[in-house]
Design a protein around this motif. Structure first.
Motif, PDB file in Angstrom:
ATOM      1  N   ASN A 188       0.902  -1.257   0.045  1.00 44.12           N
ATOM      2  CA  ASN A 188      -0.002  -0.015   0.084  1.00 44.12           C
ATOM      3  C   ASN A 188       0.875   1.310  -0.033  1.00 44.12           C
ATOM      4  O   ASN A 188       2.212   1.123   0.187  1.00 44.12           O
ATOM      5  N   ILE A 189       0.275   2.268  -0.254  1.00 45.92           N
ATOM      6  CA  ILE A 189       1.068   3.609  -0.382  1.00 45.92           C
ATOM      7  C   ILE A 189       0.745   4.815   0.281  1.00 45.92           C
ATOM      8  O   ILE A 189      -0.772   5.004   0.294  1.00 45.92           O
ATOM      9  N   PHE A 190       1.246   5.569   0.826  1.00 44.24           N
ATOM     10  CA  PHE A 190       0.984   7.021   1.584  1.00 44.24           C
ATOM     11  C   PHE A 190       1.923   8.119   0.864  1.00 44.24           C
ATOM     12  O   PHE A 190       2.829   7.862   0.474  1.00 44.24           O
ATOM     13  N   ALA A 191       1.253   9.201   0.742  1.00 48.78           N
ATOM     14  CA  ALA A 191       1.799  10.401   0.268  1.00 48.78           C
ATOM     15  C   ALA A 191       1.829  11.307   1.535  1.00 48.78           C
ATOM     16  O   ALA A 191       0.553  11.803   1.938  1.00 48.78           O
ATOM     17  N   ALA A 208      -6.868  -3.540   0.813  1.00 51.44           N
ATOM     18  CA  ALA A 208      -6.746  -2.902   2.072  1.00 51.44           C
ATOM     19  C   ALA A 208      -5.736  -3.543   3.040  1.00 51.44           C
ATOM     20  O   ALA A 208      -6.491  -4.397   3.394  1.00 51.44           O
ATOM     21  N   GLY A 209      -4.489  -3.382   2.671  1.00 52.53           N
ATOM     22  CA  GLY A 209      -3.633  -4.088   3.616  1.00 52.53           C
ATOM     23  C   GLY A 209      -3.624  -3.770   5.264  1.00 52.53           C
ATOM     24  O   GLY A 209      -4.068  -2.702   5.566  1.00 52.53           O
ATOM     25  N   MET A 210      -3.136  -4.847   6.118  1.00 55.82           N
ATOM     26  CA  MET A 210      -3.300  -4.495   7.554  1.00 55.82           C
ATOM     27  C   MET A 210      -2.218  -3.790   8.019  1.00 55.82           C
ATOM     28  O   MET A 210      -2.526  -2.680   8.832  1.00 55.82           O
ATOM     29  N   THR A 211      -1.014  -3.184   7.209  1.00 52.19           N
ATOM     30  CA  THR A 211      -0.040  -2.468   7.776  1.00 52.19           C
ATOM     31  C   THR A 211      -0.846  -1.044   7.414  1.00 52.19           C
ATOM     32  O   THR A 211      -0.423  -0.101   8.395  1.00 52.19           O
ATOM     33  N   CYS A 245       4.258   0.335   2.125  1.00 50.51           N
ATOM     34  CA  CYS A 245       3.964  -0.672   3.386  1.00 50.51           C
ATOM     35  C   CYS A 245       3.473  -1.853   3.076  1.00 50.51           C
ATOM     36  O   CYS A 245       2.537  -2.034   2.106  1.00 50.51           O
ATOM     37  N   ASN A 246       4.040  -2.807   3.894  1.00 50.86           N
ATOM     38  CA  ASN A 246       3.145  -4.125   4.053  1.00 50.86           C
ATOM     39  C   ASN A 246       3.580  -4.709   5.042  1.00 50.86           C
ATOM     40  O   ASN A 246       4.453  -4.129   5.912  1.00 50.86           O
ATOM     41  N   SER A 247       2.960  -6.112   5.563  1.00 45.81           N
ATOM     42  CA  SER A 247       3.166  -6.864   6.902  1.00 45.81           C
ATOM     43  C   SER A 247       4.451  -7.287   7.033  1.00 45.81           C
ATOM     44  O   SER A 247       4.844  -7.726   8.142  1.00 45.81           O
ATOM     45  N   LEU A 248       5.384  -7.404   5.981  1.00 42.06           N
ATOM     46  CA  LEU A 248       6.583  -8.144   6.146  1.00 42.06           C
ATOM     47  C   LEU A 248       7.833  -7.010   6.268  1.00 42.06           C
ATOM     48  O   LEU A 248       8.627  -7.064   7.268  1.00 42.06           O
ATOM     49  N   TYR A 249       7.738  -6.072   5.495  1.00 43.26           N
ATOM     50  CA  TYR A 249       8.892  -4.978   5.791  1.00 43.26           C
ATOM     51  C   TYR A 249       8.528  -3.815   6.618  1.00 43.26           C
ATOM     52  O   TYR A 249       9.318  -2.970   6.917  1.00 43.26           O
ATOM     53  N   GLY A 250       7.266  -3.487   6.859  1.00 40.72           N
ATOM     54  CA  GLY A 250       6.813  -2.529   7.724  1.00 40.72           C
ATOM     55  C   GLY A 250       6.627  -1.215   6.741  1.00 40.72           C
ATOM     56  O   GLY A 250       5.498  -1.247   6.147  1.00 40.72           O
ATOM     57  N   ALA A 251       7.655  -0.351   6.459  1.00 45.47           N
ATOM     58  CA  ALA A 251       7.394   0.718   5.854  1.00 45.47           C
ATOM     59  C   ALA A 251       8.826   1.059   5.336  1.00 45.47           C
ATOM     60  O   ALA A 251       9.728   1.108   5.698  1.00 45.47           O
TER      61      ALA A 251
END
Length: 277
Positions: A188-191, A208-211, A245-251
């Motif tokens: 997923n992505i944030f700006a 919609a990912g959990m992280t 972000c995702n559940s494995l690497y965080g951000a």
């Protein structure tokens, strides 16, 4: 079986997936991927809550948390517990076996599969200098009934991931039919725009990912506010920071998208610290 992977189907190491299983035949099911630390799935209550919701959205009764947890525990070795090793757990729930054709059987018995894999090795540079993203030509189709769900039909992501072979590219940005950023192929992505953290509206398509959900709940600790809205690609490139972000690497911070570059800043590191605390 590949030594890097182990799996259990319906609580049985000897069971196999029949070609009549609707998950195999039609992608009729959902999944979640999560980090396993010290024999426990990280953020399991949140993952299970989303698993139940995604199953309900397509009319599948999700197996109990206790049943799934018991399956996971059977895959964990003593060495992983004593050495505090991390691994990846993928939980797959399908509608189960059915006859030929799309019609859903009146009575179904969901299939549950737990796959344990080795933890990926992420380059240290990802945290130090950020990651590069490719803008994918493959577009995400609008389907509001499946929007946000992590269902098994992931061919759009597969086609998008085939677009690059450059090892310097970490992930690919996926757009909808209207040039709005939705997600990346596995993230997923944030700006960030000043004090506002924007993440794409996933009401039409996307996962919609959990992280993503966890980060949205942490914004006050970052002295930011969060907005969920349409995010055109041109607007993304004007952000002060871009985070995936995702559940494995965080951000990770994004350092480059096409010709657009960003210098290293602190948001991704702060998010990783909050996610691990």
């Amino acid at each position: 079986m590949n030594s890097a992977h182990s799996y259990i189907i319906n609580g049985d190491f000897n069971q196999v997936i029949t070609p009549l299983d609707r998950g195999f035949a039609y992608g009729d099911g959902v999944f979640r991927t999560m980090l396993m630390r010290n024999g426990q799935p990280e953020c399991w209550p949140l993952h299970y809550q989303k698993l139940v919701a995604d199953c309900a959205a397509i009319g599948i009764v999700c197996p109990s948390a206790e049943l799934l947890m018991n399956d996971m525990q059977q895959l964990i070795s003593i060495k992983e517990l004593t050495d505090n090793l991390s691994s990846v757990i993928k939980v797959i729930i399908t509608r189960g076996e059915g006859e030929r054709g799309y019609a859903v059987p009146a009575v179904t018995n969901p299939t549950r599969v737990i796959v344990k894999s080795a933890m990926p090795s992420y380059a240290k540079e990802n945290s130090v200098i950020g990651v590069n993203l490719h803008v994918c030509k493959t577009r995400l189709a609008v389907q509001t009934k499946l929007a946000g769900i992590k269902h098994l039909n992931r061919l759009e992501n597969v086609m998008a991931r085939m677009e690059w072979h450059d090892e310097n590219i970490f992930d690919g940005v996926m757009l909808d039919q209207y040039e709005n950023v939705i997600e990346c192929t596995m993230s997923n992505i944030f700006a960030r725009f000043d004090k506002v953290l924007v993440t794409p509206d996933l009401s039409q398509c996307g996962v919609a990912g959990m992280t993503r959900q966890r980060i949205m709940g942490l914004v006050s600790s970052l002295n930011l506010t969060v907005e969920v809205e349409a995010l055109p690609l041109i607007k993304l490139t004007q952000a002060d920071e871009v985070i995936i972000c995702n559940s494995l690497y965080g951000a990770f911070q994004v350092s480059k998208i096409g010709q657009n570059t960003w210098s290293l800043q602190s948001l991704a590191k702060n998010i990783r610290n909050l996610l691990s605390s």
